[in-house]
Design an enzyme around this catalytic site. Structure first.
Site, short mmCIF file in Angstrom:
data_model
loop_
_atom_site.label_atom_id
_atom_site.label_comp_id
_atom_site.label_asym_id
_atom_site.label_seq_id
_atom_site.Cartn_x
_atom_site.Cartn_y
_atom_site.Cartn_z
N SER A 123 0.83 -1.20 0.00
CA SER A 123 0.00 0.00 0.00
C SER A 123 0.86 1.25 0.00
O SER A 123 1.97 1.26 0.55
CB SER A 123 -0.85 -0.02 1.27
OG SER A 123 -1.44 1.23 1.48
N TYR A 147 -1.79 -1.36 10.82
CA TYR A 147 -2.08 -1.88 9.49
C TYR A 147 -0.91 -1.60 8.54
O TYR A 147 -0.40 -2.50 7.86
CB TYR A 147 -3.38 -1.25 8.93
CG TYR A 147 -3.53 -1.46 7.45
CD1 TYR A 147 -3.80 -2.72 6.93
CD2 TYR A 147 -3.34 -0.40 6.55
CE1 TYR A 147 -3.91 -2.91 5.55
CE2 TYR A 147 -3.45 -0.58 5.18
CZ TYR A 147 -3.74 -1.85 4.69
OH TYR A 147 -3.83 -2.03 3.33
N LYS A 151 2.05 -4.08 6.44
CA LYS A 151 2.42 -4.04 5.01
C LYS A 151 3.94 -3.91 4.85
O LYS A 151 4.56 -4.60 4.05
CB LYS A 151 1.72 -2.87 4.32
CG LYS A 151 0.22 -3.03 4.21
CD LYS A 151 -0.14 -4.16 3.26
CE LYS A 151 -1.58 -4.59 3.36
NZ LYS A 151 -1.88 -5.86 2.75
#
Ligand code: NAD
Ligand code: UDP
Length: 334
Positions: A123, A147, A151
């Site tokens: 991302s 989050y 990644k």
């Protein structure tokens, strides 16, 4: 045979369709943590293919083993993961366990069965608050929430795997902000629970499900004061995966690509374009900035164009139209 983890999700379902159009054979897995079982039937209808699907949690070692034992998997497109930023702040262990342990189990199975190609859903959040825009793949990375940290950690794990195994290839795709839906109106973004992202929230306001859209901040140093992002049509993103998979097939090592359009649009740009192309008013109210949000992030997409031959085709009007057509269809019986 390609394994698509998280196939029932928003990007996974569009990518499965794109892969099918490009002639790839695939099997899918998902635990429906954030998607619906019906999506699998819809995908089978759309593709005209009765592909194999496993309802498995990637944390379930035996379930993952079965998928690899029963199929000759030579590559993986890895979408499965939890993705709500706010929830990740409240439940960090859930996020680290699901996203990281799940990926480690997947990598163990890949090693055991000699599968050496993976395309991973990373991302743009790994760029943190970039010092300059557009961002390119060599810019420093940092994260502001669990989050995002999952990644970045998975990117690093995959880079380490590539160092250890010279035949391994990991394509790390840094997505910008996917919106829109396939023209068939049967697959799209219709998340379980309360959405976090701008487009599904905007659609809820347009449908009258919520009273109004909250605009988080009009005092950013951007052209109209609202946050700027690189919105990309999910079908363009899906095509980016076909290109990335082809690249992985004849490459080794870790390769990182931005998947964005290169255009930055503000929250007001999105609201006004949506209203104009769809002929609907979006009631909105202006509120303070959302903690953790950055002013402006958009991609330099040149590397993906030069090395994958991929470039986004759809514009903001297409994205707004297709999001609206899908969500009207998805909610018409509610
Ligand atoms: P999504 O939630 O629609 O799809 C993810 C799928 O993974 C869901 O169907 C979910 O049920 C499944 N899943 C989650 N945990 C699982 C587990 N333990 N075992 C099996 N299946 C599991 O999300 P999406 O928007 O399609 O995103 C796909 C990937 O792309 C995610 O990894 C996400 O973090 C990443 N990504 C998304 C965006 C975005 O804005 N949508 C942006 C950047 C990166
Ligand atoms: N945003 C907003 N209202 C919302 C949701 C988002 O104004 O209800 C803004 C947010 O501040 C950001 C942009 O829309 O500037 C995109 O937010 P989103 O959560 O979709 O993506 P991300 O911030 O993860 O890039």
């Amino acid at each position: 045979m390609v394994l698509i983890t998280g196939i029932a999700g928003y990007i996974g379902s569009h990518t499965a369709y794109a892969l099918s159009q490009a002639g790839f054979e695939f099997v899918g897995m998902d635990n429906f943590a954030n998607s619906r079982k019906e999506n699998i039937d819809t995908l089978r209808e759309l593709t005209g293919k009765d592909f194999k699907f496993y309802e498995v949690d990637m944390l379930d070692d035996a379930g993952m083993e079965k998928i690899f034992a029963e199929n000759q998997i030579d590559s993986v497109i890895h979408f499965a993961g939890l993705k709500a930023v706010g929830e990740s702040v409240e439940k960090p262990v859930l996020y680290y366990h699901n996203n990281i342990t799940g990926t480690l189990i997947l990598l163990e199975k890949m090693k055991k069965y000699g599968c050496k190609k993976i395309v991973f859903s990373s991302s743009a959040t790994v760029y943190g608050n970039p010092a300059v825009v557009p961002v390119n793949e060599d810019m420093p990375t940092s994260t502001t929430n669990p989050y995002g940290s999952t990644k970045l950690m998975i990117e690093n794990i995959l880079k380490d795997v590539c160092v250890a195994d010279k035949d391994f290839c990991a394509v790390l795709l840094r997505y910008f902000n996917p919106i829109g839906a396939h023209k068939c109106k049967k697959i799209g973004e219709n998340p379980n629970g309360i959405p976090n992202n701008l487009m599904p929230r905007l659609c809820q306001a347009a449908l009258g499900i919520t009273e109004s859209l909250t605009v988080f901040g009009t005092d950013y140093p951007t052209h109209d004061g609202t946050g700027v992002r690189d919105y990309i049509h999910v079908c363009d993103l899906a095509d980016g995966h076909t290109a990335a998979l082809k690249k992985a097939m004849d490459s080794t090592g870790a390769l990182t690509y931005n998947l964005g359009t290169g255009n930055g649009y503000s929250v007001f740009d999105l609201i006004h374009t949506f209203s104009r192309v769809n002929g609907v008013e979006i009631p909105y109210k202006i509120c303070p900035r959302r903690p953790g949000d950055v002013p402006a992030v958009y991609a330099c997409p040149d590397k993906a164009f030069n090395e994958l031959g991929w470039k986004a085709q759809y514009d903001l009007e297409d994205m707004c139209r297709d999001s609206w057509e899908f969500i009207k269809e998805a909610t018409k019986n509610n």
